[in-house]
Design a protein around this motif. Structure first.
Motif, PDB file in Angstrom:
ATOM      1  N   ALA A  39      47.473  38.411  29.314  1.00  6.73           N
ATOM      2  CA  ALA A  39      47.635  37.450  30.360  1.00  6.73           C
ATOM      3  C   ALA A  39      46.502  36.511  30.531  1.00  6.73           C
ATOM      4  CB  ALA A  39      47.859  38.182  31.648  1.00  6.73           C
ATOM      5  N   ILE A  40      46.825  35.420  31.185  1.00  5.42           N
ATOM      6  CA  ILE A  40      45.832  34.432  31.541  1.00  5.42           C
ATOM      7  C   ILE A  40      46.455  33.278  32.273  1.00  5.42           C
ATOM      8  CG2 ILE A  40      46.149  33.468  29.279  1.00  5.42           C
ATOM      9  CD1 ILE A  40      43.478  32.237  29.464  1.00  5.42           C
ATOM     10  N   GLY A  41      45.702  32.474  32.973  1.00  2.00           N
ATOM     11  CA  GLY A  41      46.241  31.266  33.535  1.00  2.00           C
ATOM     12  C   GLY A  41      45.545  30.762  34.752  1.00  2.00           C
ATOM     13  N   ILE A  42      45.501  29.481  34.839  1.00  2.00           N
ATOM     14  CA  ILE A  42      44.988  28.765  36.009  1.00  2.00           C
ATOM     15  C   ILE A  42      44.795  27.313  35.691  1.00  2.00           C
ATOM     16  CG2 ILE A  42      42.634  29.340  35.458  1.00  2.00           C
ATOM     17  CD1 ILE A  42      42.064  29.192  38.440  1.00  2.00           C
ATOM     18  N   VAL A  83      43.082  35.317  32.960  1.00  5.15           N
ATOM     19  CA  VAL A  83      43.697  36.525  32.407  1.00  5.15           C
ATOM     20  C   VAL A  83      43.942  37.395  33.639  1.00  5.15           C
ATOM     21  CG1 VAL A  83      43.433  38.495  30.885  1.00  5.15           C
ATOM     22  CG2 VAL A  83      42.410  36.307  30.272  1.00  5.15           C
ATOM     23  N   ALA A  84      45.166  37.384  34.124  1.00  8.95           N
ATOM     24  CA  ALA A  84      45.478  38.006  35.413  1.00  8.95           C
ATOM     25  C   ALA A  84      46.218  39.324  35.217  1.00  8.95           C
ATOM     26  CB  ALA A  84      46.320  37.050  36.254  1.00  8.95           C
ATOM     27  N   TYR A  85      45.804  40.342  35.976  1.00 17.77           N
ATOM     28  CA  TYR A  85      46.375  41.673  35.795  1.00 17.77           C
ATOM     29  C   TYR A  85      46.710  42.313  37.140  1.00 17.77           C
ATOM     30  CZ  TYR A  85      41.761  43.423  37.191  1.00 17.77           C
ATOM     31  OH  TYR A  85      40.609  43.692  37.896  1.00 17.77           O
ATOM     32  N   ASN A  86      47.497  43.381  37.064  1.00 13.64           N
ATOM     33  CA  ASN A  86      47.854  44.194  38.235  1.00 13.64           C
ATOM     34  C   ASN A  86      47.655  45.644  37.831  1.00 13.64           C
ATOM     35  OD1 ASN A  86      49.005  45.566  40.380  1.00 13.64           O
ATOM     36  ND2 ASN A  86      51.095  44.880  39.974  1.00 13.64           N
ATOM     37  N   LEU A  87      46.551  46.248  38.272  1.00 15.96           N
ATOM     38  CA  LEU A  87      46.228  47.624  37.902  1.00 15.96           C
ATOM     39  C   LEU A  87      45.668  48.330  39.131  1.00 15.96           C
ATOM     40  CD1 LEU A  87      46.152  49.661  35.566  1.00 15.96           C
ATOM     41  CD2 LEU A  87      43.812  48.888  35.079  1.00 15.96           C
ATOM     42  N   GLY A 125      43.837  50.288  41.789  1.00 17.58           N
ATOM     43  CA  GLY A 125      42.503  50.876  41.846  1.00 17.58           C
ATOM     44  C   GLY A 125      41.441  50.146  41.059  1.00 17.58           C
ATOM     45  N   VAL A 126      41.822  49.088  40.334  1.00 16.86           N
ATOM     46  CA  VAL A 126      40.857  48.321  39.533  1.00 16.86           C
ATOM     47  C   VAL A 126      40.867  46.873  40.011  1.00 16.86           C
ATOM     48  CG1 VAL A 126      40.194  47.556  37.223  1.00 16.86           C
ATOM     49  CG2 VAL A 126      41.221  49.817  37.543  1.00 16.86           C
ATOM     50  N   ASP A 127      39.821  46.500  40.744  1.00 11.46           N
ATOM     51  CA  ASP A 127      39.777  45.152  41.302  1.00 11.46           C
ATOM     52  C   ASP A 127      38.695  44.270  40.696  1.00 11.46           C
ATOM     53  OD1 ASP A 127      37.548  46.325  42.370  1.00 11.46           O
ATOM     54  OD2 ASP A 127      38.165  46.159  44.466  1.00 11.46           O
ATOM     55  N   LYS A 128      37.970  44.793  39.691  1.00 12.45           N
ATOM     56  CA  LYS A 128      36.966  43.974  39.016  1.00 12.45           C
ATOM     57  C   LYS A 128      36.842  44.429  37.567  1.00 12.45           C
ATOM     58  CE  LYS A 128      32.328  42.013  39.499  1.00 12.45           C
ATOM     59  NZ  LYS A 128      31.060  42.016  40.272  1.00 12.45           N
ATOM     60  N   GLY A 139      48.288  39.644  44.731  1.00  8.29           N
ATOM     61  CA  GLY A 139      48.770  40.743  43.906  1.00  8.29           C
ATOM     62  C   GLY A 139      48.322  40.668  42.474  1.00  8.29           C
ATOM     63  N   LEU A 140      47.767  39.523  42.073  1.00  6.00           N
ATOM     64  CA  LEU A 140      47.200  39.363  40.731  1.00  6.00           C
ATOM     65  C   LEU A 140      45.684  39.241  40.843  1.00  6.00           C
ATOM     66  CD1 LEU A 140      49.570  36.781  38.996  1.00  6.00           C
ATOM     67  CD2 LEU A 140      49.742  39.261  39.077  1.00  6.00           C
ATOM     68  N   THR A 141      44.963  39.832  39.880  1.00  7.12           N
ATOM     69  CA  THR A 141      43.502  39.767  39.870  1.00  7.12           C
ATOM     70  C   THR A 141      43.031  39.133  38.571  1.00  7.12           C
ATOM     71  OG1 THR A 141      43.378  41.812  41.171  1.00  7.12           O
ATOM     72  CG2 THR A 141      41.368  41.092  40.056  1.00  7.12           C
ATOM     73  N   PRO A 142      42.287  38.008  38.628  1.00  6.97           N
ATOM     74  CA  PRO A 142      41.751  37.405  37.407  1.00  6.97           C
ATOM     75  C   PRO A 142      40.614  38.262  36.841  1.00  6.97           C
ATOM     76  CG  PRO A 142      41.834  35.815  39.217  1.00  6.97           C
ATOM     77  CD  PRO A 142      42.023  37.172  39.811  1.00  6.97           C
TER      78      PRO A 142
END
Length: 375
Positions: A9-12, A140-144, A146-149, A260-263
């Motif tokens: 993933a990625i985008g902006i 590069v956006a993800y949804n995981l 417990g992992v915010d960084k 809900g998405l984290t870069p």
């Protein structure tokens, strides 16, 4: 929405700088014919010769959809009664519709070149120009859970997107500086890509080819070539798909990398770099044009993609308005010139409220010069 097998993933979207005021909101200005766009200064004013065709028609990039809404609003304020209809159908469709003479301008996340540029020249009867109005990073956006960084290197990103890394607890992800203390789950990576032809996909794959050339052998192009994951339609589609699946990742414009998405931070060799306006600006300082000295303002981003400048976010995307340098209909040309002028000035400052960043002063100058030169 169904989420796919491992993918990435990625985008902006974004850019940086000063915004000026455009004039012409007086109804009488709609009939004026000699006000030209002068090179802006920090306190300057861009003159707008309003009038011409209304509504203008455009189609293409979904990445710039929210930005175009702002441009349309500002254009209507400065040129009362003037309207623009824009269909966000993807860059590939936008270029096709422009080249088929179905719309007055196209929107694309990568500049037209090769056969597309030849077709555009045939349609216009003159050279077609790439005019950048929205510039910035791809996330590069993800949804995981417990992992915010999370920090990723270009090599790890490439391996996620070509299927070389399939699980979140892969040692290669854990080994990236900054991830040592993360509790990465034994969970499949669900990769989401764009299902249709997309300039965002093209930029992302070009980045991987430059920054991770030893790993990414799949090439570039508007169609995703990674061979893993599933696709979703448009920027909203990939963002929605990732939000719905814990363990999903995608590439999507920054305006969509939220809620809900984290870069991910990107480490090109000098430490993880966060996606924000200041870090994008550091990368833009090195930007060059494919055709120096031309009003075709397609940016050469390869040097940025492969750079290792400390604190610079390297994954950029430029959204272009594809226009004719000369239109057969003078009314279309007049309206296009006014729309571009307002978009490059008054249209820029409000972009920050939608997750974009205004274009740099130096680029604004070039856009106004190109708009003035359209015949």
């Amino acid at each position: 929405m169904k989420i796919m097998r491992p993918l990435g993933a990625i985008g902006i979207v974004a850019s940086a700088a000063l915004v000026l005021t455009a004039c012409g909101s007086d109804p009488a200005a709609n009939k004026s014919s000699s006000n030209s766009a002068s090179a802006p200064a920090a306190t300057g004013t861009a003159q707008v010769d309003c009038g011409g065709k209304s509504p203008l028609s455009g189609e293409g990039s979904t990445a710039q959809d929210k930005a175009v809404e702002i441009f349309k609003q500002q254009y209507g304020k400065k040129c009362q009664g003037q309207q623009v209809n824009y269909t966000a159908s993807g860059s590939g469709a936008g270029v096709k519709q422009f080249n088929a003479n179905q719309v007055d301008f196209g929107g694309s996340d990568s500049p037209i070149t090769g056969a597309d540029a030849e077709a555009a020249q045939k349609r216009c009867g003159a050279e077609a120009w790439n005019i950048p109005l929205v510039v910035g990073p791809v996330a590069v956006a993800y949804n995981l859970k417990g992992v915010d960084k999370l920090t990723l290197t270009p090599t790890v990103i490439a391996k996620i997107f070509n299927g070389g890394i399939k699980n979140w607890n892969d040692p290669a992800i854990k080994a990236v500086k900054g991830n040592e203390s993360l509790n990465l789950p034994d969970k499949p990576i669900q990769v989401v890509s764009r299902s249709e032809e997309s300039g965002t996909t093209d930029n992302f794959q070009k980045y991987l080819g430059a920054a991770a050339k030893d790993v990414w052998k799949q090439g570039a192009g508007k169609k995703f070539n990674g061979g893993v994951g599933n696709g979703a339609q448009g920027s909203n589609g990939v963002a929605t798909a990732v939000k719905a699946g814990d363990g999903a990742i995608t590439y999507v414009e920054g305006a969509f990398a939220k809620d809900g998405l984290t870069p991910a931070l990107i480490d090109s060799g000098s430490g993880g770099v966060e996606l924000n306006a200041a870090n994008v600006a550091k990368s833009l300082d090195a930007a060059k044009f494919l055709k120096e000295g031309s009003n075709d303002l397609a940016l050469d981003l390869n040097a940025i993609y492969a750079s290792n400048t400390p604190g610079a976010y390297p994954l950029l995307l430029t959204t272009y308005e594809i226009v004719c340098s000369k239109y057969s209909d003078a009314n279309v040309a007049k309206a296009i010139k006014a729309f571009l002028t307002v978009s490059a000035t008054d249209g820029q400052k409000p972009l920050s409220d939608k997750g974009y960043v205004p274009i740099p002063q130096s680029l604004q100058d070039k856009v106004l010069t190109a708009a003035k030169a359209i015949a």
